[in-house]
Write a protein that holds these residues in place. Structure first.
Motif, mmCIF file in Angstrom:
data_model
loop_
_atom_site.group_PDB
_atom_site.id
_atom_site.type_symbol
_atom_site.label_atom_id
_atom_site.label_comp_id
_atom_site.label_asym_id
_atom_site.label_seq_id
_atom_site.Cartn_x
_atom_site.Cartn_y
_atom_site.Cartn_z
ATOM 1 N N THR A 1 0.852 -1.195 0.000
ATOM 2 C CA THR A 1 0.000 0.000 0.000
ATOM 3 C C THR A 1 0.879 1.233 0.000
ATOM 4 N N VAL A 2 0.595 2.146 -0.907
ATOM 5 C CA VAL A 2 1.354 3.395 -0.992
ATOM 6 C C VAL A 2 0.397 4.562 -0.765
ATOM 7 N N GLU A 3 0.938 5.668 -0.308
ATOM 8 C CA GLU A 3 0.155 6.879 -0.088
ATOM 9 C C GLU A 3 0.719 8.001 -0.951
ATOM 10 N N ARG A 4 -0.175 8.640 -1.679
ATOM 11 C CA ARG A 4 0.211 9.763 -2.526
ATOM 12 C C ARG A 4 -0.519 11.014 -2.056
ATOM 13 N N SER A 5 0.201 12.111 -1.946
ATOM 14 C CA SER A 5 -0.409 13.384 -1.568
ATOM 15 C C SER A 5 -0.668 14.196 -2.829
ATOM 16 N N GLN A 6 -1.889 14.665 -2.958
ATOM 17 C CA GLN A 6 -2.272 15.480 -4.098
ATOM 18 C C GLN A 6 -2.792 16.827 -3.604
ATOM 19 N N PRO A 7 -2.293 17.934 -4.182
ATOM 20 C CA PRO A 7 -2.818 19.244 -3.786
ATOM 21 C C PRO A 7 -4.250 19.424 -4.267
ATOM 22 N N VAL A 8 -5.092 19.935 -3.394
ATOM 23 C CA VAL A 8 -6.493 20.175 -3.721
ATOM 24 C C VAL A 8 -6.802 21.642 -3.430
ATOM 25 N N VAL A 9 -7.356 22.334 -4.402
ATOM 26 C CA VAL A 9 -7.721 23.740 -4.259
ATOM 27 C C VAL A 9 -9.244 23.850 -4.241
ATOM 28 N N THR A 10 -9.775 24.380 -3.162
ATOM 29 C CA THR A 10 -11.221 24.579 -3.038
ATOM 30 C C THR A 10 -11.529 26.074 -3.016
ATOM 31 N N THR A 11 -12.653 26.433 -3.584
ATOM 32 C CA THR A 11 -13.081 27.830 -3.660
ATOM 33 C C THR A 11 -14.303 28.035 -2.775
ATOM 34 N N SER A 12 -14.268 29.072 -1.961
ATOM 35 C CA SER A 12 -15.384 29.389 -1.069
ATOM 36 C C SER A 12 -15.610 30.896 -1.081
ATOM 37 N N PRO A 13 -16.841 31.346 -0.735
ATOM 38 C CA PRO A 13 -17.104 32.791 -0.700
ATOM 39 C C PRO A 13 -16.200 33.489 0.316
ATOM 40 N N CYS A 14 -15.754 34.672 -0.054
ATOM 41 C CA CYS A 14 -14.888 35.453 0.825
ATOM 42 C C CYS A 14 -15.659 35.843 2.087
ATOM 43 N N GLU A 15 -15.070 35.594 3.244
ATOM 44 C CA GLU A 15 -15.739 35.913 4.502
ATOM 45 C C GLU A 15 -15.804 37.412 4.757
ATOM 46 N N MET A 16 -14.858 38.175 4.217
ATOM 47 C CA MET A 16 -14.819 39.604 4.486
ATOM 48 C C MET A 16 -15.952 40.342 3.766
ATOM 49 N N CYS A 17 -16.163 40.008 2.485
ATOM 50 C CA CYS A 17 -17.184 40.718 1.704
ATOM 51 C C CYS A 17 -18.414 39.871 1.455
ATOM 52 N N GLN A 18 -18.472 38.660 2.043
ATOM 53 C CA GLN A 18 -19.613 37.752 1.881
ATOM 54 C C GLN A 18 -19.859 37.412 0.406
ATOM 55 N N GLY A 19 -18.775 37.330 -0.362
ATOM 56 C CA GLY A 19 -18.894 36.928 -1.754
ATOM 57 C C GLY A 19 -19.280 38.031 -2.707
ATOM 58 N N ARG A 20 -19.441 39.270 -2.225
ATOM 59 C CA ARG A 20 -19.856 40.362 -3.105
ATOM 60 C C ARG A 20 -18.679 41.019 -3.833
ATOM 61 N N GLY A 21 -17.484 40.859 -3.348
ATOM 62 C CA GLY A 21 -16.313 41.437 -3.987
ATOM 63 C C GLY A 21 -16.048 42.876 -3.604
ATOM 64 N N GLN A 22 -16.970 43.509 -2.843
ATOM 65 C CA GLN A 22 -16.810 44.896 -2.427
ATOM 66 C C GLN A 22 -17.164 45.035 -0.958
ATOM 67 N N VAL A 23 -16.566 46.042 -0.333
ATOM 68 C CA VAL A 23 -16.857 46.342 1.067
ATOM 69 C C VAL A 23 -17.276 47.808 1.162
ATOM 70 N N VAL A 24 -17.961 48.144 2.243
ATOM 71 C CA VAL A 24 -18.424 49.519 2.458
ATOM 72 C C VAL A 24 -17.226 50.420 2.725
ATOM 73 N N CYS A 25 -17.227 51.579 2.092
ATOM 74 C CA CYS A 25 -16.148 52.545 2.307
ATOM 75 C C CYS A 25 -16.214 53.051 3.748
ATOM 76 N N SER A 26 -15.118 52.918 4.452
ATOM 77 C CA SER A 26 -15.101 53.340 5.856
ATOM 78 C C SER A 26 -15.054 54.851 6.002
ATOM 79 N N ALA A 27 -14.630 55.567 4.962
ATOM 80 C CA ALA A 27 -14.522 57.025 5.057
ATOM 81 C C ALA A 27 -15.888 57.697 5.013
ATOM 82 N N CYS A 28 -16.786 57.180 4.181
ATOM 83 C CA CYS A 28 -18.107 57.804 4.054
ATOM 84 C C CYS A 28 -19.227 56.910 4.550
#
Length: 251
Positions: free
Chosen positions: A31-58
Motif C-alpha cells: 500500500t502506498v500513499e500519494r499526496s495530491q494538492p487540492v484547491v477549493t473555492t469558497s465565498p470570501c468571509e470579508m465581503c460575503q462573496g460580493r467582492g466589495q466592502v463599504v467605504c469606511s470614510a463615508c
C-alpha cells in the motif's frame, strides 16, 4: 528400488523448482500513499462573496461632511469691504469705506462644505475587497492523501535486473488461475471499514486501455445491514492502481 528413488527425487526437485519459479514470479502487493494538492473555492468571509466592502470614510453614502474649502464670499481673506450710504451712492469715492469680518466664514477665510464627494471611494460608497481583491471568492489549498495498491518487483524480476535486464515498468496485472487479480483485491480492501465489507464476486478480465490496463470486476458491498452489487473498472498503470470507475451493470 534405486531407480524408483531417483525418479521420486527427480519429481521432488522438479516440484521444488516449479514452486520456486511460481512464487519467484509473484509480485508482492503493498500500500502506498500519494499526496495530491487540492484547491477549493469558497465565498470570501470579508465581503460575503460580493467582492466589495463599504467605504469606511463615508460609511457607504458616497459623500462626506466637514471638508474645509476657501470661503467664496471673501475669497479666503476673512474680511470684506463695507462702506457708508454715501459710498453706496457714489461708488467712485472711497469716503467711508471700511473692512469688517466676513459674515460667511466669521473671519476665518474658510468654510465647511455641507456635503462633498468622498475622495476615497470617489462617490461610489464601495471599495474592492482587500481580502479577495474584488473576486468575491477565496481559494484554499489542502493536501488529499490517496491510498493505492502497488505491485512491487518479484524475486525473478529483481534477479533479472541484477543481471542487467530491466523489468517492465508497466506490465499487465498478474492474474490467478481462477481469474482473480491480487492487486485489485488488495486495493478494494483499502475501502473497507468495520461497517462496510467489499467482496469481489466476478472478474471480467484484463484489457489494455491506452497506456493503462483495465480490470473489470463485479463486487458485493455489505453496509448497514444492506447488500448490493456493483460493477467497477479498475485502472492500473505502472504497477499501481490509479482510478476506480463505475461501470454499467452486467447481468
Amino acid at each position: 528400488m534405486r531407480g524408483g528413488g531417483i525418479i521420486a527425487l527427480g519429481l521432488v526437485c522438479a516440484a521444488a523448482v516449479g514452486a520456486l519459479y511460481l512464487f519467484g514470479r509473484t509480485q508482492p502487493i503493498v500500500t502506498v500513499e500519494r499526496s495530491q494538492p487540492v484547491v477549493t473555492t469558497s465565498p470570501c468571509e470579508m465581503c460575503q462573496g460580493r467582492g466589495q466592502v463599504v467605504c469606511s470614510a463615508c460609511g457607504g453614502s458616497g459623500s462626506t461632511t466637514g471638508v474645509e474649502t476657501s470661503c467664496p464670499t471673501c475669497k479666503g481673506k476673512g474680511r470684506v469691504v463695507t462702506g457708508s450710504l454715501l459710498r453706496r451712492a457714489r461708488p467712485d469715492r472711497a469716503l467711508g469705506s471700511a473692512e469688517s469680518p466676513c459674515p460667511a466664514c466669521r473671519g476665518t477665510g474658510k468654510t465647511t462644505a455641507a456635503r462633498t464627494t468622498c475622495p476615497v471611494c470617489e462617490g461610489r460608497g464601495r471599495l474592492p475587497c482587500g481580502t479577495c481583491f474584488g473576486s468575491g471568492s477565496r481559494e484554499t489549498g489542502s493536501q488529499r492523501v490517496w491510498r493505492a495498491a502497488r505491485a512491487e518487483l518479484s524475486w525473478w524480476e529483481r534477479l533479472l535486473s541484477w543481471l542487467g535486464i530491466a523489468p517492465d515498468e508497466n506490465p499487465p496485472p498478474q492474474v490467478r488461475p481462477d481469474g482473480s487479480v491480487p492487486l485489485v483485491e488488495h486495493h478494494l480492501r483499502l475501502f473497507e471499514t468495520p461497517a462496510r465489507r467489499i467482496e469481489p464476486i466476478a472478474w471480467r478480465g484484463v484489457r489494455r486501455s491506452g497506456a493503462a490496463w483495465e480490470v473489470g470486476v463485479r463486487i458485493r458491498i455489505r453496509e448497514d445491514r444492506s447488500e448490493r452489487e456493483e460493477e467497477r473498472i479498475v485502472r492500473v498503470q505502472n504497477r499501481e492502481v490509479t482510478h476506480v470507475l463505475r461501470a454499467a451493470a452486467t447481468p
